[in-house]
Enzyme design. Structure first.
Site, PDB file in Angstrom:
ATOM      1  N   ASP A  61      48.827  63.405  27.243  1.00 51.72           N
ATOM      2  CA  ASP A  61      47.516  64.073  27.333  1.00 51.72           C
ATOM      3  C   ASP A  61      46.588  63.192  28.172  1.00 51.72           C
ATOM      4  OD1 ASP A  61      46.450  66.649  25.590  1.00 51.72           O
ATOM      5  OD2 ASP A  61      44.820  65.331  26.193  1.00 51.72           O
ATOM      6  N   ASP A  62      45.304  63.175  27.882  1.00 50.36           N
ATOM      7  CA  ASP A  62      44.332  62.441  28.703  1.00 50.36           C
ATOM      8  C   ASP A  62      44.611  60.931  28.690  1.00 50.36           C
ATOM      9  OD1 ASP A  62      40.727  63.051  28.980  1.00 50.36           O
ATOM     10  OD2 ASP A  62      42.127  61.934  30.261  1.00 50.36           O
ATOM     11  N   LYS A 138      49.264  70.525  31.257  1.00 49.44           N
ATOM     12  CA  LYS A 138      48.089  70.968  30.512  1.00 49.44           C
ATOM     13  C   LYS A 138      46.902  70.717  31.425  1.00 49.44           C
ATOM     14  CE  LYS A 138      45.198  69.798  26.506  1.00 49.44           C
ATOM     15  NZ  LYS A 138      45.204  69.152  25.164  1.00 49.44           N
ATOM     16  N   ASP A 140      43.055  70.811  31.882  1.00 54.45           N
ATOM     17  CA  ASP A 140      41.824  70.844  31.108  1.00 54.45           C
ATOM     18  C   ASP A 140      40.662  71.290  31.993  1.00 54.45           C
ATOM     19  OD1 ASP A 140      40.827  68.459  28.512  1.00 54.45           O
ATOM     20  OD2 ASP A 140      40.206  70.522  28.923  1.00 54.45           O
ATOM     21  N   SER A 172      43.340  75.375  29.896  1.00 55.24           N
ATOM     22  CA  SER A 172      42.245  75.252  28.916  1.00 55.24           C
ATOM     23  C   SER A 172      41.065  76.146  29.290  1.00 55.24           C
ATOM     24  CB  SER A 172      41.798  73.791  28.824  1.00 55.24           C
ATOM     25  OG  SER A 172      42.864  72.983  28.334  1.00 55.24           O
ATOM     26  N   ARG A 197      44.398  77.465  25.770  1.00 53.08           N
ATOM     27  CA  ARG A 197      43.525  77.100  24.709  1.00 53.08           C
ATOM     28  C   ARG A 197      42.320  78.029  24.719  1.00 53.08           C
ATOM     29  NH1 ARG A 197      42.765  72.006  23.327  1.00 53.08           N
ATOM     30  NH2 ARG A 197      41.002  72.857  22.158  1.00 53.08           N
ATOM     31  N   ASP A 201      38.610  71.981  19.986  1.00 55.97           N
ATOM     32  CA  ASP A 201      39.681  71.036  19.653  1.00 55.97           C
ATOM     33  C   ASP A 201      39.908  70.926  18.149  1.00 55.97           C
ATOM     34  OD1 ASP A 201      38.942  68.485  22.167  1.00 55.97           O
ATOM     35  OD2 ASP A 201      39.568  70.574  22.286  1.00 55.97           O
TER      36      ASP A 201
HETATM   37  O1  LIG Z   1      40.043  64.297  26.619  1.00 54.10           O
HETATM   38  C1  LIG Z   1      41.072  65.252  26.414  1.00 54.10           C
HETATM   39  C2  LIG Z   1      40.804  65.998  25.119  1.00 54.10           C
HETATM   40  C3  LIG Z   1      42.059  66.811  24.720  1.00 54.10           C
HETATM   41  O2  LIG Z   1      42.922  67.060  25.810  1.00 54.10           O
HETATM   42  C4  LIG Z   1      41.657  68.142  24.139  1.00 54.10           C
HETATM   43  O3  LIG Z   1      42.825  68.857  23.759  1.00 54.10           O
HETATM   44  C5  LIG Z   1      40.964  68.930  25.194  1.00 54.10           C
HETATM   45  O4  LIG Z   1      40.502  70.173  24.619  1.00 54.10           O
HETATM   46  C6  LIG Z   1      39.807  68.185  25.809  1.00 54.10           C
HETATM   47  N1  LIG Z   1      39.631  66.854  25.246  1.00 54.10           N
HETATM   48  C7  LIG Z   1      38.412  66.522  24.732  1.00 54.10           C
HETATM   49  S1  LIG Z   1      38.225  65.224  23.825  1.00 54.10           S
HETATM   50  N2  LIG Z   1      37.385  67.352  25.054  1.00 54.10           N
HETATM   51  C8  LIG Z   1      36.115  67.185  24.622  1.00 54.10           C
HETATM   52  C9  LIG Z   1      35.778  67.423  23.296  1.00 54.10           C
HETATM   53  C10 LIG Z   1      34.473  67.273  22.877  1.00 54.10           C
HETATM   54  C11 LIG Z   1      33.504  66.877  23.772  1.00 54.10           C
HETATM   55  F1  LIG Z   1      32.221  66.700  23.359  1.00 54.10           F
HETATM   56  C12 LIG Z   1      33.833  66.633  25.111  1.00 54.10           C
HETATM   57  C13 LIG Z   1      35.145  66.787  25.539  1.00 54.10           C
END
Ligand SMILES: OC[C@@H]1[C@H](O)[C@H](O)[C@@H](O)CN1C(=S)Nc1ccc(F)cc1
Length: 394
Positions: A61-62, A138, A140, A172, A197, A201
């Protein structure tokens, strides 16, 4: 997306919920986002029976990449945490009969602040992932906007296809557009993505699991018809095996995700998972419901005043699945029902309780009772009906 992939909801392991953006490999080498973490999980998936049950994707993931693109403008893995590079990790994963997923973002940066993909970098990044032997992306939607997304998500779908490598595409996009029409076009999503998605989250708590599930069943008439072989609604990861759910709540997430025909991406530590959590995730009856070839997403039928919800999913060969879920917080609730009250046709039905293995036979009109724990479920596989034979008249 009609690319021959995800003909049933994809299954595997995804790092994010359990491992987030932990990059301190000096202090926390076992849990940081590194090639070692994904190799460890690939070892567990291939050695502990997960792969044989369908859990084949090992997904990054990230926070995997370097903060700089290389001299040819390509994304590159963090050299300290992924010293062998992504292509090598893909080989390691493929050698174990598994597939490798990676993560990108249609925007200037990923949510974690790493390099994103701008519109003029889509084809380059698709080709990079294909060259590395990646099997899923994935994509985003952080640090982006409506028009960049409207152009970028379809363009990345075409770019992945143009590489000639079969890469499953997780979008996403709807989650950044409120998840519902008119901002979201579910027909278009089904044409360009293999899964998507829709909503926020998931976090490691029962509240989060129930909140996500309730959003999907509240909107079932809109999102349900969008799903089918090759195109799935994604309510986010399974948190079974982590810290926030009881055994009953873990069974509830597994049962509800199977009714939703949701992708099953675990985000947990397969190196230390409990036997109880593993038994739920490896429950063959639930997995066969989840992976039913018809790929019809299930729905909520009833919300009783007693706090019992009833969920139903049609399956191949006229089989079906039923889930009785309790919102109560007092004690097991003895819920009495008959199949005819749930609109089942006339007939005699054999039923199999997926957690106890108990088998029963009922006529459509006869009442039966299930005892449902607080925040728990009873899940039944209902066999195709045996038609009641007309009484033979002498
Ligand atoms: O950094 C990546 C993380 C994960 O991949 C989740 O699955 C994605 O939906 C996006 N992601 C996050 S934390 N997104 C996010 C969640 C809350 C926020 F305030 C700002 C960004």
């Amino acid at each position: 997306l009609d690319n021959g992939l995800t003909r049933t909801p994809p299954m595997g392991w995804l790092a994010w919920e359990r491992y987030r953006c932990g990059i301190d490999c000096e202090r926390d080498p076992k849990n940081c986002i590194s090639e070692k973490l994904f190799k460890d999980m690939a070892d567990r998936l291939s050695e502990d029976g997960w792969r044989e049950l369908g859990y084949v994707y090992v997904n990054i993931d990230d926070c995997w990449s370097s903060m700089e693109r290389d001299e040819r403008g390509r994304l590159q893995a963090d050299p300290k945490r992924f010293p062998g590079g992504i292509a090598n990790l893909a080989r390691y994963v493929h050698d174990r009969g598994l597939k490798l997923g990676i993560y990108g973002d249609m925007g200037t940066h990923t949510c974690g602040g790493y390099p994103g993909t701008n519109l003029d970098q889509i084809e380059t990044d698709a080709q990079t992932f294909a060259d590395w032997g990646v099997d899923m992306l994935k994509f985003d939607g952080c640090y982006s906007n409506e028009s960049v997304q409207a152009e970028g998500y379809p363009r990345m779908s075409k770019a992945l296809n143009a590489t000639g490598r079969r890469i499953a595409y997780s979008c996403s996009w709807p989650a950044y557009r409120g998840g519902l029409p008119p901002q979201v076009n579910y027909t278009q999503l089904g044409e360009i993505c293999n899964l998507w998605r829709n909503y926020g989250d998931i976090q490691d708590s029962w509240d989060s699991v129930l909140g996500v599930s309730d959003w999907f069943f509240k909107n079932q008439d809109v999102v349900g018809p969008a799903a089918g072989p090759g195109k799935w609604n994604d309510p986010d990861m399974l948190i079974i095996g982590d810290f926030g759910l009881s055994t009953d709540q873990s069974r509830s997430q597994m049962a509800l995700w199977a009714i939703m025909a949701a992708p099953l991406f675990m985000s947990n530590d397969l190196r230390t998972i409990s036997s109880g959590a593993r038994a739920i995730l490896q429950n063959k009856a639930i997995l066969s419901i989840s992976q039913d070839p018809m790929g019809v997403q299930g729905k909520r039928l009833l919300q009783e005043k007693s706090g019992i919800d009833v969920y139903w999913r049609p399956l191949s060969d006229n089989g079906s699945a039923l889930v009785f879920f309790s919102r109560r917080s007092d004690m097991p609730y003895r819920y009495q029902i008959s199949l005819s009250k749930l609109d089942y046709t006339t007939g005699i039905y054999k039923m199999y309780e997926v957690f106890t293995g108990k088998v029963g036979t009922v006529e459509d009109t006869s009442e039966f009772t299930v005892s449902v724990d607080p925040s728990g479920v009873v899940m039944l596989y209902v066999f195709p009906p045996v038609k009641r034979h007309r009484q033979f008249h002498a």
